[in-house]
Design an enzyme around this catalytic site. Structure first.
Site, PDB file in Angstrom:
ATOM      1  N   GLY A 175      15.532  77.073   3.085  1.00 36.16           N
ATOM      2  CA  GLY A 175      14.877  75.663   3.570  1.00 36.16           C
ATOM      3  C   GLY A 175      15.403  75.853   5.188  1.00 36.16           C
ATOM      4  N   PHE A 176      14.831  74.502   5.811  1.00 37.26           N
ATOM      5  CA  PHE A 176      15.065  74.352   7.221  1.00 37.26           C
ATOM      6  C   PHE A 176      16.686  74.388   7.533  1.00 37.26           C
ATOM      7  CE2 PHE A 176      15.431  70.265  10.104  1.00 37.26           C
ATOM      8  CZ  PHE A 176      15.834  71.030  11.170  1.00 37.26           C
ATOM      9  N   ILE A 177      17.575  73.484   6.881  1.00 39.34           N
ATOM     10  CA  ILE A 177      18.797  73.328   7.378  1.00 39.34           C
ATOM     11  C   ILE A 177      19.650  74.368   6.542  1.00 39.34           C
ATOM     12  CG2 ILE A 177      20.696  71.572   6.989  1.00 39.34           C
ATOM     13  CD1 ILE A 177      18.955  69.571   6.733  1.00 39.34           C
TER      14      ILE A 177
ATOM     15  N   TYR B 225      12.904  58.839  -3.269  1.00 35.60           N
ATOM     16  CA  TYR B 225      13.770  59.953  -2.719  1.00 35.60           C
ATOM     17  C   TYR B 225      15.067  59.157  -2.549  1.00 35.60           C
ATOM     18  CZ  TYR B 225      15.516  62.865   0.900  1.00 35.60           C
ATOM     19  OH  TYR B 225      16.570  63.622   1.830  1.00 35.60           O
TER      20      TYR B 225
ATOM     21  N   LYS C  11      18.949  60.415  -3.777  1.00 41.13           N
ATOM     22  CA  LYS C  11      20.131  60.805  -3.111  1.00 41.13           C
ATOM     23  C   LYS C  11      21.230  59.718  -3.414  1.00 41.13           C
ATOM     24  CE  LYS C  11      18.755  64.527  -0.976  1.00 41.13           C
ATOM     25  NZ  LYS C  11      19.273  65.613  -1.061  1.00 41.13           N
TER      26      LYS C  11
HETATM   27  N1  LIG Z   1      15.742  67.234   7.141  1.00 39.55           N
HETATM   28  C1  LIG Z   1      16.151  66.161   7.263  1.00 39.55           C
HETATM   29  O1  LIG Z   1      15.916  65.311   8.045  1.00 39.55           O
HETATM   30  C2  LIG Z   1      17.104  65.626   6.069  1.00 39.55           C
HETATM   31  C3  LIG Z   1      17.710  64.433   6.256  1.00 39.55           C
HETATM   32  C4  LIG Z   1      18.220  63.830   5.131  1.00 39.55           C
HETATM   33  C5  LIG Z   1      18.497  64.534   3.888  1.00 39.55           C
HETATM   34  N2  LIG Z   1      18.109  65.790   4.023  1.00 39.55           N
HETATM   35  C6  LIG Z   1      18.629  66.688   2.995  1.00 39.55           C
HETATM   36  O2  LIG Z   1      18.991  68.085   3.287  1.00 39.55           O
HETATM   37  C7  LIG Z   1      18.719  69.106   2.410  1.00 39.55           C
HETATM   38  C8  LIG Z   1      17.836  70.157   3.191  1.00 39.55           C
HETATM   39  O3  LIG Z   1      16.724  69.524   3.831  1.00 39.55           O
HETATM   40  P1  LIG Z   1      15.436  70.403   4.427  1.00 39.55           P
HETATM   41  O4  LIG Z   1      15.098  69.458   5.482  1.00 39.55           O
HETATM   42  O5  LIG Z   1      16.347  71.659   5.035  1.00 39.55           O
HETATM   43  O6  LIG Z   1      14.562  70.562   3.338  1.00 39.55           O
HETATM   44  P2  LIG Z   1      13.675  72.031   3.007  1.00 39.55           P
HETATM   45  O7  LIG Z   1      12.658  71.561   1.813  1.00 39.55           O
HETATM   46  O8  LIG Z   1      13.571  72.992   3.945  1.00 39.55           O
HETATM   47  O9  LIG Z   1      14.982  72.921   1.980  1.00 39.55           O
HETATM   48  C9  LIG Z   1      14.925  72.746   0.782  1.00 39.55           C
HETATM   49  C10 LIG Z   1      15.124  73.809   0.092  1.00 39.55           C
HETATM   50  O10 LIG Z   1      15.214  73.625  -1.196  1.00 39.55           O
HETATM   51  C11 LIG Z   1      14.605  74.304  -2.090  1.00 39.55           C
HETATM   52  N3  LIG Z   1      14.553  73.700  -3.296  1.00 39.55           N
HETATM   53  C12 LIG Z   1      13.649  72.653  -3.709  1.00 39.55           C
HETATM   54  N4  LIG Z   1      13.677  72.383  -5.064  1.00 39.55           N
HETATM   55  C13 LIG Z   1      14.606  73.316  -5.368  1.00 39.55           C
HETATM   56  C14 LIG Z   1      14.808  73.767  -6.911  1.00 39.55           C
HETATM   57  N5  LIG Z   1      14.627  73.142  -7.997  1.00 39.55           N
HETATM   58  N6  LIG Z   1      15.629  74.844  -7.298  1.00 39.55           N
HETATM   59  C15 LIG Z   1      16.005  75.730  -5.918  1.00 39.55           C
HETATM   60  N7  LIG Z   1      15.842  75.639  -4.748  1.00 39.55           N
HETATM   61  C16 LIG Z   1      14.872  74.396  -4.448  1.00 39.55           C
HETATM   62  C17 LIG Z   1      13.115  74.427  -1.265  1.00 39.55           C
HETATM   63  O11 LIG Z   1      12.241  75.560  -1.515  1.00 39.55           O
HETATM   64  C18 LIG Z   1      13.702  74.458  -0.065  1.00 39.55           C
HETATM   65  O12 LIG Z   1      13.593  75.815   0.702  1.00 39.55           O
HETATM   66  C19 LIG Z   1      17.922  68.542   1.240  1.00 39.55           C
HETATM   67  O13 LIG Z   1      18.778  68.008   0.454  1.00 39.55           O
HETATM   68  C20 LIG Z   1      17.483  67.046   1.930  1.00 39.55           C
HETATM   69  O14 LIG Z   1      17.248  66.157   1.008  1.00 39.55           O
HETATM   70  C21 LIG Z   1      17.389  66.439   5.202  1.00 39.55           C
END
Ligand SMILES: NC(=O)c1ccc[n+]([C@@H]2O[C@H](COP(=O)([O-])OP(=O)(O)OC[C@H]3O[C@@H](n4cnc5c(N)ncnc54)[C@H](O)[C@@H]3O)[C@@H](O)[C@H]2O)c1
Length: 328
Positions: free
Chosen positions: A16-18, A163, A167
């Site tokens: 994923g992104f982060i 959501y 969390k």
């Molecule tokens: N991007 C933001 O602004 C933001 C803000 C607050 C919290 N978050 C949290 O940070 C984390 C990363 O977010 P992101 O923006 O990189 O999201 P993202 O969707 O790019 O990355 C999450 C990854 O988790 C994988 N995933 C989802 N369900 C899964 C499962 N059941 N088993 C295995 N892999 C699974 C997805 O395929 C994805 O690649 C998440 O927990 C998100 O809730 C993100």
């Protein structure tokens, strides 16, 4: 108790992104990584494949070890087997169904991935004798908190989206787990993260594309709602610092934000300046589940993690645009 490979970190959501940025930063400091991701089709899986290819390039340059395992974090047998085999020193748990608005359409799917998935991983980590666990929470847990900036000890009993509720549930489950096991556990409340590889559903990524094509940008509300945007490199530094320091704390919640909220109208104007086109705005009603503002109080994370966001908003948007232009 099994002995761990102290240098090995299990990163969930690695594609994923982060997660992909966290993997690269860990490789740069010599860690070995076991990444887990199920390539959830929430957004284009080709984007995730490209993220993984970037991590692999970095691993090759750094002569580091990166292995990606395609698995669902809700699959307890698969997670137990993986942790037993790889014996990581720690876990950085970023996999989730993310996003406020889509959670309203699929609250059950969000509960499954986030609440069940986190419970499975905590349990697998305990069995494997992992020394620390860092997990992504979200600024959305603050709901419509009237007190600004949002501090970690504010009341977060009133989430306004499925959501956010998942969390907050994860934070509570992690607390009980720490109380019973003593496994040091950090919950990181990320505030709207942006930069290269940002999820395509998030506003900056979406608006950069729309404005550059000359398409209308939907503006929900009057443009005064604001977000404390956080550049991804800043968040990654916070994740690594919390991984290094959580052992001193036991259980700890930290905000990772940018600490200078940007109103929506100003965000759209910044995007217009960045892509060199006047945005065409389509006014839309406020969306259910959205909060009016987010704003991180960084007193605790600055004092305990040395966390200080360094990337100004406009500079971060420029870097995201440069990256986006180079994408296929
Ligand atoms: N991007 C933001 O602004 C933001 C803000 C607050 C919290 N978050 C949290 O940070 C984390 C990363 O977010 P992101 O923006 O990189 O999201 P993202 O969707 O790019 O990355 C999450 C990854 O988790 C994988 N995933 C989802 N369900 C899964 C499962 N059941 N088993 C295995 N892999 C699974 C997805 O395929 C994805 O690649 C998440 O927990 C998100 O809730 C993100």
């Amino acid at each position: 108790m099994m002995t761990s490979n102290a240098q090995t970190v299990l990163v969930t959501g690695a594609a994923g992104f982060i997660g992909s940025h966290v993997c690269e930063a860990l490789l740069a400091r010599g860690a070995k990584i076991v990444g887990v991701d199920n390539f959830d089709p929430f957004y284009d899986v080709n984007v995730k494949a490209r993220n993984v290819a970037e991590i692999e390039k970095t691993a090759a340059k750094a002569r580091g070890a990166f292995e990606l395992v395609r698995a669902d974090i809700c699959d307890a047998d698969a997670m137990n087997a993986l942790l037993a085999r790889s014996r990581p020193g720690g876990v950085i748990h970023l996999a989730a169904r993310a996003g406020v608005r889509p959670s309203i359409a699929d609250p059950v799917g969000y509960s499954r991935a986030n609440v069940l998935g986190t419970s499975v991983l905590l349990e697998a980590a305990k069995r494997a004798g992992v020394s620390r666990f860092v997990m992504a929470s979200s600024s959305s847990v603050y709901g419509n908190n009237p007190r600004t900036p949002f501090a970690e000890d504010h009341d977060v009993s009133f989430p306004v989206s499925p959501y956010a509720a998942t969390k907050r549930s994860c934070e509570l489950i992690a607390h009980a787990h720490w109380h019973l096991t003593g496994m040091p556990t950090a919950c990181l409340r990320f505030f709207t993260v942006f930069g290269p590889r940002q999820r395509p559903d998030l506003a900056i990524a979406n608006f950069l594309r729309l404005v550059s094509r000359g398409d209308e940008v939907p503006m929900y509300g009057d443009g005064a709602s604001s977000r404390d945007y956080t550049y991804v490199d800043d968040v990654v530094r916070g994740v690594l610092a919390s991984y290094d320091r959580i052992g001193e704390h036991g259980y700890r919640i930290w905000n990772l934000g940018g600490s200078s909220p940007v109103p929506l109208a100003e965000m759209i104007a910044t995007i217009g300046r960045t892509v060199g086109r006047q945005p065409r705005i389509r006014p839309m009603p406020v969306q259910p589940g959205d909060v009016e503002r987010t704003w991180a109080d960084l007193t605790r994370s600055a004092a305990e993690l040395g966390y200080r966001p360094r990337t100004p908003f406009e500079e971060g948007v420029r870097r995201q645009w440069e990256w986006l232009k180079a994408q296929p």
